[in-house]
Scaffold this active site. Structure first.
Site, PDB file in Angstrom:
ATOM      1  N   HIS A 119      65.285  37.342  63.407  1.00 32.59           N
ATOM      2  CA  HIS A 119      66.718  37.031  63.321  1.00 32.59           C
ATOM      3  C   HIS A 119      67.460  38.369  63.210  1.00 32.59           C
ATOM      4  CE1 HIS A 119      70.390  35.653  61.211  1.00 32.59           C
ATOM      5  NE2 HIS A 119      70.090  34.420  61.600  1.00 32.59           N
ATOM      6  N   ASP A 196      60.864  37.818  55.568  1.00 37.05           N
ATOM      7  CA  ASP A 196      62.117  37.065  55.666  1.00 37.05           C
ATOM      8  C   ASP A 196      61.740  35.589  55.563  1.00 37.05           C
ATOM      9  OD1 ASP A 196      64.137  35.473  56.611  1.00 37.05           O
ATOM     10  OD2 ASP A 196      64.635  36.725  58.326  1.00 37.05           O
ATOM     11  N   GLN A 199      63.394  30.766  56.868  1.00 34.40           N
ATOM     12  CA  GLN A 199      62.981  29.496  57.481  1.00 34.40           C
ATOM     13  C   GLN A 199      61.631  29.020  56.957  1.00 34.40           C
ATOM     14  OE1 GLN A 199      64.989  27.761  59.133  1.00 34.40           O
ATOM     15  NE2 GLN A 199      66.528  29.247  59.783  1.00 34.40           N
ATOM     16  N   LYS A 222      69.703  27.081  52.684  1.00 34.75           N
ATOM     17  CA  LYS A 222      68.715  26.470  53.580  1.00 34.75           C
ATOM     18  C   LYS A 222      67.678  25.665  52.782  1.00 34.75           C
ATOM     19  CE  LYS A 222      69.175  30.273  56.864  1.00 34.75           C
ATOM     20  NZ  LYS A 222      69.908  29.804  58.036  1.00 34.75           N
ATOM     21  N   CYS A 360      71.323  33.747  66.788  1.00 43.82           N
ATOM     22  CA  CYS A 360      71.213  35.001  66.022  1.00 43.82           C
ATOM     23  C   CYS A 360      69.890  35.713  66.288  1.00 43.82           C
ATOM     24  CB  CYS A 360      71.363  34.753  64.518  1.00 43.82           C
ATOM     25  SG  CYS A 360      72.999  34.251  64.049  1.00 43.82           S
TER      26      CYS A 360
HETATM   27  N1  PLP Z   1      66.496  35.103  58.797  1.00 42.43           N
HETATM   28  C1  PLP Z   1      66.249  33.967  59.447  1.00 42.43           C
HETATM   29  C2  PLP Z   1      64.904  33.740  60.044  1.00 42.43           C
HETATM   30  C3  PLP Z   1      67.246  32.999  59.554  1.00 42.43           C
HETATM   31  O1  PLP Z   1      67.017  31.868  60.208  1.00 42.43           O
HETATM   32  C4  PLP Z   1      68.514  33.254  58.959  1.00 42.43           C
HETATM   33  C5  PLP Z   1      69.601  32.286  59.083  1.00 42.43           C
HETATM   34  O2  PLP Z   1      69.626  31.444  59.950  1.00 42.43           O
HETATM   35  C6  PLP Z   1      68.700  34.447  58.276  1.00 42.43           C
HETATM   36  C7  PLP Z   1      67.667  35.354  58.216  1.00 42.43           C
HETATM   37  C8  PLP Z   1      70.003  34.786  57.626  1.00 42.43           C
HETATM   38  O3  PLP Z   1      70.255  33.904  56.588  1.00 42.43           O
HETATM   39  P1  PLP Z   1      71.660  33.982  55.806  1.00 42.43           P
HETATM   40  O4  PLP Z   1      72.710  33.884  56.873  1.00 42.43           O
HETATM   41  O5  PLP Z   1      71.619  32.790  54.914  1.00 42.43           O
HETATM   42  O6  PLP Z   1      71.697  35.264  55.099  1.00 42.43           O
END
Ligand code: PLP
Length: 403
Positions: A119, A196, A199, A222, A360
């Site tokens: 992401h 990270d 998900q 999430k 993203c």
């Molecule tokens: N990393 C992954 C794999 C994600 O799917 C997301 C959000 O969709 C993020 C990071 C960023 O999360 P946040 O916008 O809650 O900081």
């Protein structure tokens, strides 16, 4: 599932005159009544800024904020509560590490490794760090099925590599990465690993000590908690050695114009008024999850994934991206001849909420040669009937656009 759904008031709504079919859970999950109640309770009857006042309101809020930290510690099996830092979410957690770890350990000529499936939140903070320090970002590529090229990993790691950052689960391809193996290989090369967990954290228990990861970032929203809060787990050794990320109230021990000293962990990394309502809400979300049968919920999510994959594969002209044997409940796809935004818009008219766009993760789009995708992502409160509604909606979209 009827029982589970009744905990989530938003799910019983209609949208555009149709029952809401909410399949955008990877973007954000809906909130159970238990979380809504806690947030309402705090706003209505218990509010005082944490760690500052000695009055009842402040002390109660502080105690509940710290209890939420302890609940998260236990949930992810961190060794110490002060290894859990409250953040605004995954992005904030990754940025914290990219800055503070980068300040402490990264020099010109060093390397940071990410993967092609990340992401943007797990790419751009590392690019900023590399630009700041004159370091280089290296990328572990993907296979066509959406798995990491593990055969390439050892050669990517060298004496110059300072850190490897990798997703637990891809937000586009659904791939569940072999974290234990990745961490073992990285550690053997002396490279710390940031996971990270955005998900991953919501699909069953993650044990950071068993994984052995050095950093683990996730977002509250999430995992059925409020928006604007998250947590970063980091090994104490790194938190001790890293400089603060942001300066302000609550992260200091003493301040003079000559010299400021910093607060003990975890407060050194929690500058300013924390989102304590969100943090307590996150604790409530985890407490709620702990009342459920995690294995049964995960099995149900996997059933939704299998059923959706089968059902969508039967639609002529539909391509699914990501076919790793280990997948989270995410199905990204395109429909030949129909723009992904049109797909999402038509589905919305039918009450079906999916995500569309680059998700993203522009490098993933580039890898598959597309400008965007549509994505259905399932939570344990979704039903097989909702998968049918998605498939029927897609058939309708095809008829509408291609006739
Ligand atoms: N990393 C992954 C794999 C994600 O799917 C997301 C959000 O969709 C993020 C990071 C960023 O999360 P946040 O916008 O809650 O900081």
């Amino acid at each position: 599932m009827t029982d589970i759904r009744s905990y989530f008031p938003l799910l019983s709504q209609t949208v555009n005159g149709k029952p809401l079919v909410y399949l955008d859970n990877a973007a954000t999950a809906q909130k159970p009544q238990a979380v809504i109640d806690v947030v309402n309770e705090l706003h209505a009857s218990l509010n005082g800024n944490i760690h500052r006042g000695i009055h009842y309101m402040a002390e109660q809020c502080t105690a509940r904020y710290e209890a939420a930290r302890e609940r998260i510690r236990a949930y992810i099996n961190a060794e110490k509560a002060h290894e859990v830092i409250f953040t605004a979410g995954t992005t904030a957690g990754v940025n914290l590490v990219a800055f503070a770890f980068g300040e402490r350990y990264v020099r010109a000529g060093d390397e940071v490794v990410v993967t092609e499936m990340e992401h943007h939140s797990n790419i751009v903070p590392w690019q900023l760090l590399c630009e700041r320090k004159g370091a280089t970002l290296k990328v572990l590529p993907l296979t066509d099925s959406g798995e990491l090229r593990m055969d390439r990993l050892p050669a990517l790691l060298s004496h110059k590599t300072r850190l490897l950052a990798v997703a637990q689960v891809s937000n586009v391809l659904g791939t569940v990465n072999p974290l234990e193996e990745i961490i073992r290989i990285a550690h053997a090369a002396g490279v710390p690993v940031l996971v990270d967990g955005a998900q991953g954290v919501q699909h069953g228990r993650t044990d950071v000590r068993q994984l052995g990861c050095d950093f683990y970032a996730f977002s509250g929203h999430k995992i059925y908690a409020p928006t604007g809060v998250g947590a970063l787990y980091a090994k104490e050794k790194f938190l001790d050695e890293m400089p603060p990320y942001q300066g302000g109230g609550d992260m200091i021990k003493t301040v003079t114009f000559a010299k400021t000293t910093y607060a003990d962990l975890p407060y050194k990394f929690e500058a300013g008024t924390a989102n304590y309502v969100g943090a307590i809400g996150l604790g409530a979300a985890i407490a709620f999850l702990e009342t459920l049968d995690a294995a049964a919920l995960q099995a149900h999510e996997q059933q939704l994934l299998r059923y959706a994959t089968e059902r969508l594969q039967r639609i002529n002209g539909l391509t699914i991206y990501g076919s790793a044997p280990q997948k989270g409940s995410i199905v990204s796809f395109s429909l030949s001849g129909i723009h992904h935004l049109d797909v999402a818009q038509i589905l919305d008219k039918l009450g079906v909420a999916v995500r569309s766009g680059t998700l993203c993760a522009e490098p993933v789009m580039q890898r598959y040669g597309v400008t965007g995708m549509a994505r259905a992502s399932f939570a344990f409160y979704n039903t097989l009937h909702e998968v049918d509604a998605l498939a029927e909606g897609l058939e309708k979209a095809k008829k509408l656009i291609t006739n």
